[in-house]
Design a protein around this motif. Sequence first.
Motif, PDB file in Angstrom:
ATOM      1  N   PHE A 228       0.821  -1.335   0.075  1.00 17.19           N
ATOM      2  CA  PHE A 228      -0.042  -0.021  -0.050  1.00 17.19           C
ATOM      3  C   PHE A 228       0.728   1.028   0.126  1.00 17.19           C
ATOM      4  O   PHE A 228       0.530   2.288  -0.723  1.00 17.19           O
ATOM      5  CB  PHE A 228      -0.970  -0.109   1.147  1.00 17.19           C
ATOM      6  CG  PHE A 228      -2.158  -0.734   1.190  1.00 17.19           C
ATOM      7  CD1 PHE A 228      -2.903  -0.615   0.098  1.00 17.19           C
ATOM      8  CD2 PHE A 228      -2.636  -1.687   1.996  1.00 17.19           C
ATOM      9  CE1 PHE A 228      -4.197  -1.274  -0.138  1.00 17.19           C
ATOM     10  CE2 PHE A 228      -3.832  -2.329   1.866  1.00 17.19           C
ATOM     11  CZ  PHE A 228      -4.631  -2.076   0.634  1.00 17.19           C
ATOM     12  N   CYS A 229       2.131   1.238   0.919  1.00 17.15           N
ATOM     13  CA  CYS A 229       2.626   2.368   0.852  1.00 17.15           C
ATOM     14  C   CYS A 229       3.687   2.643  -0.414  1.00 17.15           C
ATOM     15  O   CYS A 229       3.774   3.704  -1.016  1.00 17.15           O
ATOM     16  CB  CYS A 229       3.948   2.386   1.868  1.00 17.15           C
ATOM     17  SG  CYS A 229       2.973   2.566   3.453  1.00 17.15           S
ATOM     18  N   ILE A 230       4.282   1.519  -1.052  1.00 18.39           N
ATOM     19  CA  ILE A 230       4.696   1.743  -2.502  1.00 18.39           C
ATOM     20  C   ILE A 230       3.821   2.167  -3.400  1.00 18.39           C
ATOM     21  O   ILE A 230       4.170   3.087  -4.141  1.00 18.39           O
ATOM     22  CB  ILE A 230       5.397   0.312  -2.868  1.00 18.39           C
ATOM     23  CG1 ILE A 230       6.349  -0.246  -1.721  1.00 18.39           C
ATOM     24  CG2 ILE A 230       5.895   0.139  -4.179  1.00 18.39           C
ATOM     25  CD1 ILE A 230       7.631   0.823  -1.715  1.00 18.39           C
ATOM     26  N   GLY A 231       2.560   1.797  -3.331  1.00 19.27           N
ATOM     27  CA  GLY A 231       1.713   2.348  -4.313  1.00 19.27           C
ATOM     28  C   GLY A 231       1.189   3.672  -4.225  1.00 19.27           C
ATOM     29  O   GLY A 231       1.057   4.483  -5.152  1.00 19.27           O
TER      30      GLY A 231
ATOM     31  N   ALA B 233      -1.009   1.974  -8.896  1.00 17.51           N
ATOM     32  CA  ALA B 233      -2.139   1.871  -8.003  1.00 17.51           C
ATOM     33  C   ALA B 233      -2.902   0.460  -8.184  1.00 17.51           C
ATOM     34  O   ALA B 233      -3.431  -0.182  -7.039  1.00 17.51           O
ATOM     35  CB  ALA B 233      -3.228   3.107  -8.220  1.00 17.51           C
ATOM     36  N   ALA B 234      -3.148   0.066  -9.407  1.00 17.05           N
ATOM     37  CA  ALA B 234      -3.707  -1.115  -9.528  1.00 17.05           C
ATOM     38  C   ALA B 234      -2.796  -2.222  -8.950  1.00 17.05           C
ATOM     39  O   ALA B 234      -3.412  -3.057  -8.320  1.00 17.05           O
ATOM     40  CB  ALA B 234      -3.893  -1.364 -11.011  1.00 17.05           C
ATOM     41  N   LYS B 235      -1.556  -2.554  -9.293  1.00 16.89           N
ATOM     42  CA  LYS B 235      -0.885  -3.508  -8.791  1.00 16.89           C
ATOM     43  C   LYS B 235      -0.678  -3.464  -7.358  1.00 16.89           C
ATOM     44  O   LYS B 235      -0.968  -4.403  -6.714  1.00 16.89           O
ATOM     45  CB  LYS B 235       0.632  -3.436  -9.610  1.00 16.89           C
ATOM     46  CG  LYS B 235       0.428  -3.440 -10.899  1.00 16.89           C
ATOM     47  CD  LYS B 235      -0.009  -5.090 -11.540  1.00 16.89           C
ATOM     48  CE  LYS B 235      -0.217  -4.993 -13.146  1.00 16.89           C
ATOM     49  NZ  LYS B 235      -0.921  -6.113 -13.243  1.00 16.89           N
ATOM     50  N   CYS B 236      -0.268  -2.193  -6.792  1.00 17.34           N
ATOM     51  CA  CYS B 236      -0.033  -2.245  -5.322  1.00 17.34           C
ATOM     52  C   CYS B 236      -1.303  -2.464  -4.459  1.00 17.34           C
ATOM     53  O   CYS B 236      -1.314  -3.030  -3.447  1.00 17.34           O
ATOM     54  CB  CYS B 236       0.843  -1.014  -5.066  1.00 17.34           C
ATOM     55  SG  CYS B 236       2.578  -1.120  -5.857  1.00 17.34           S
ATOM     56  N   ASP B 237      -2.407  -1.936  -4.890  1.00 15.01           N
ATOM     57  CA  ASP B 237      -3.488  -1.827  -4.265  1.00 15.01           C
ATOM     58  C   ASP B 237      -4.145  -3.288  -4.056  1.00 15.01           C
ATOM     59  O   ASP B 237      -4.644  -3.694  -3.100  1.00 15.01           O
ATOM     60  CB  ASP B 237      -4.538  -1.068  -4.938  1.00 15.01           C
ATOM     61  CG  ASP B 237      -5.785  -0.666  -4.063  1.00 15.01           C
ATOM     62  OD1 ASP B 237      -5.679  -0.761  -2.773  1.00 15.01           O
ATOM     63  OD2 ASP B 237      -6.984  -0.592  -4.725  1.00 15.01           O
ATOM     64  N   THR B 238      -4.080  -3.990  -5.215  1.00 13.90           N
ATOM     65  CA  THR B 238      -4.557  -5.209  -5.427  1.00 13.90           C
ATOM     66  C   THR B 238      -3.932  -6.296  -4.411  1.00 13.90           C
ATOM     67  O   THR B 238      -4.475  -6.978  -3.559  1.00 13.90           O
ATOM     68  CB  THR B 238      -4.746  -5.889  -6.634  1.00 13.90           C
ATOM     69  OG1 THR B 238      -5.415  -5.017  -7.635  1.00 13.90           O
ATOM     70  CG2 THR B 238      -5.460  -7.034  -6.884  1.00 13.90           C
TER      71      THR B 238
ATOM     72  N   LEU C 202     -11.780  -8.766  -5.686  1.00 17.13           N
ATOM     73  CA  LEU C 202     -10.821  -7.722  -5.909  1.00 17.13           C
ATOM     74  C   LEU C 202      -9.780  -8.144  -6.931  1.00 17.13           C
ATOM     75  O   LEU C 202      -9.384  -7.320  -7.782  1.00 17.13           O
ATOM     76  CB  LEU C 202      -9.867  -7.609  -4.881  1.00 17.13           C
ATOM     77  CG  LEU C 202     -10.500  -6.931  -3.605  1.00 17.13           C
ATOM     78  CD1 LEU C 202      -9.878  -6.804  -1.993  1.00 17.13           C
ATOM     79  CD2 LEU C 202     -10.822  -5.469  -3.928  1.00 17.13           C
ATOM     80  N   TRP C 203      -9.511  -9.374  -7.266  1.00 21.05           N
ATOM     81  CA  TRP C 203      -8.586  -9.879  -8.205  1.00 21.05           C
ATOM     82  C   TRP C 203      -9.349  -9.822  -9.442  1.00 21.05           C
ATOM     83  O   TRP C 203      -8.664  -9.330 -10.640  1.00 21.05           O
ATOM     84  CB  TRP C 203      -8.078 -11.418  -7.903  1.00 21.05           C
ATOM     85  CG  TRP C 203      -7.029 -11.725  -7.419  1.00 21.05           C
ATOM     86  CD1 TRP C 203      -6.153 -10.803  -7.080  1.00 21.05           C
ATOM     87  CD2 TRP C 203      -6.683 -12.828  -6.482  1.00 21.05           C
ATOM     88  NE1 TRP C 203      -5.042 -11.375  -6.351  1.00 21.05           N
ATOM     89  CE2 TRP C 203      -5.419 -12.756  -5.907  1.00 21.05           C
ATOM     90  CE3 TRP C 203      -7.485 -14.213  -6.580  1.00 21.05           C
ATOM     91  CZ2 TRP C 203      -4.953 -13.820  -5.538  1.00 21.05           C
ATOM     92  CZ3 TRP C 203      -7.023 -15.151  -5.861  1.00 21.05           C
ATOM     93  CH2 TRP C 203      -5.424 -14.964  -5.294  1.00 21.05           C
ATOM     94  N   ILE C 204     -10.574  -9.833  -9.496  1.00 19.05           N
ATOM     95  CA  ILE C 204     -11.475  -9.617 -10.665  1.00 19.05           C
ATOM     96  C   ILE C 204     -11.580  -8.136 -11.177  1.00 19.05           C
ATOM     97  O   ILE C 204     -11.368  -7.679 -12.230  1.00 19.05           O
ATOM     98  CB  ILE C 204     -12.541 -10.325 -10.956  1.00 19.05           C
ATOM     99  CG1 ILE C 204     -12.485 -11.734 -10.747  1.00 19.05           C
ATOM    100  CG2 ILE C 204     -13.391  -9.782 -12.189  1.00 19.05           C
ATOM    101  CD1 ILE C 204     -13.652 -12.657 -10.683  1.00 19.05           C
ATOM    102  N   THR C 205     -12.013  -7.309 -10.096  1.00 20.48           N
ATOM    103  CA  THR C 205     -12.422  -6.008 -10.612  1.00 20.48           C
ATOM    104  C   THR C 205     -11.229  -4.940 -10.544  1.00 20.48           C
ATOM    105  O   THR C 205     -11.468  -3.870 -11.339  1.00 20.48           O
ATOM    106  CB  THR C 205     -13.524  -5.452  -9.355  1.00 20.48           C
ATOM    107  OG1 THR C 205     -12.648  -5.663  -8.034  1.00 20.48           O
ATOM    108  CG2 THR C 205     -14.767  -6.350  -9.532  1.00 20.48           C
TER     109      THR C 205
END
Length: 92
Positions: free
Chosen positions: A17-20, A37-42, A72-75
């Motif tokens: 989360f911090c890296i994102g 945002a997408a990679k780190c948030d997921t 979450l993995w899908i959306t």
Amino acid sequence: MKLVVVTIFLFSGLFFFCIGTIGLFRFKDVFTRAHSAAKCDTLGAVLSLLALIIYNGVSFVSFKLILVVVFLWITNPTATHLITRAEFNRRK
């Protein structure tokens, strides 16, 4: 032992989360911000929820959390793809 694994998953989720968040502030382009945002948030959300699943044990709540992880993995990647695609088409 269970508490150590939960702590590792939670801190790993917090790390991503911090890296994102850092990626959102540092990157200048919409597409790289969306990727960060997408990679780190997921990954951060999935790791945090897995920590909750391990902490809670096998129960109906764990099943619900697994459904949230799958959702979450899908959306998240789908929503990010749609947002960046709209931005790409807007710039044409």
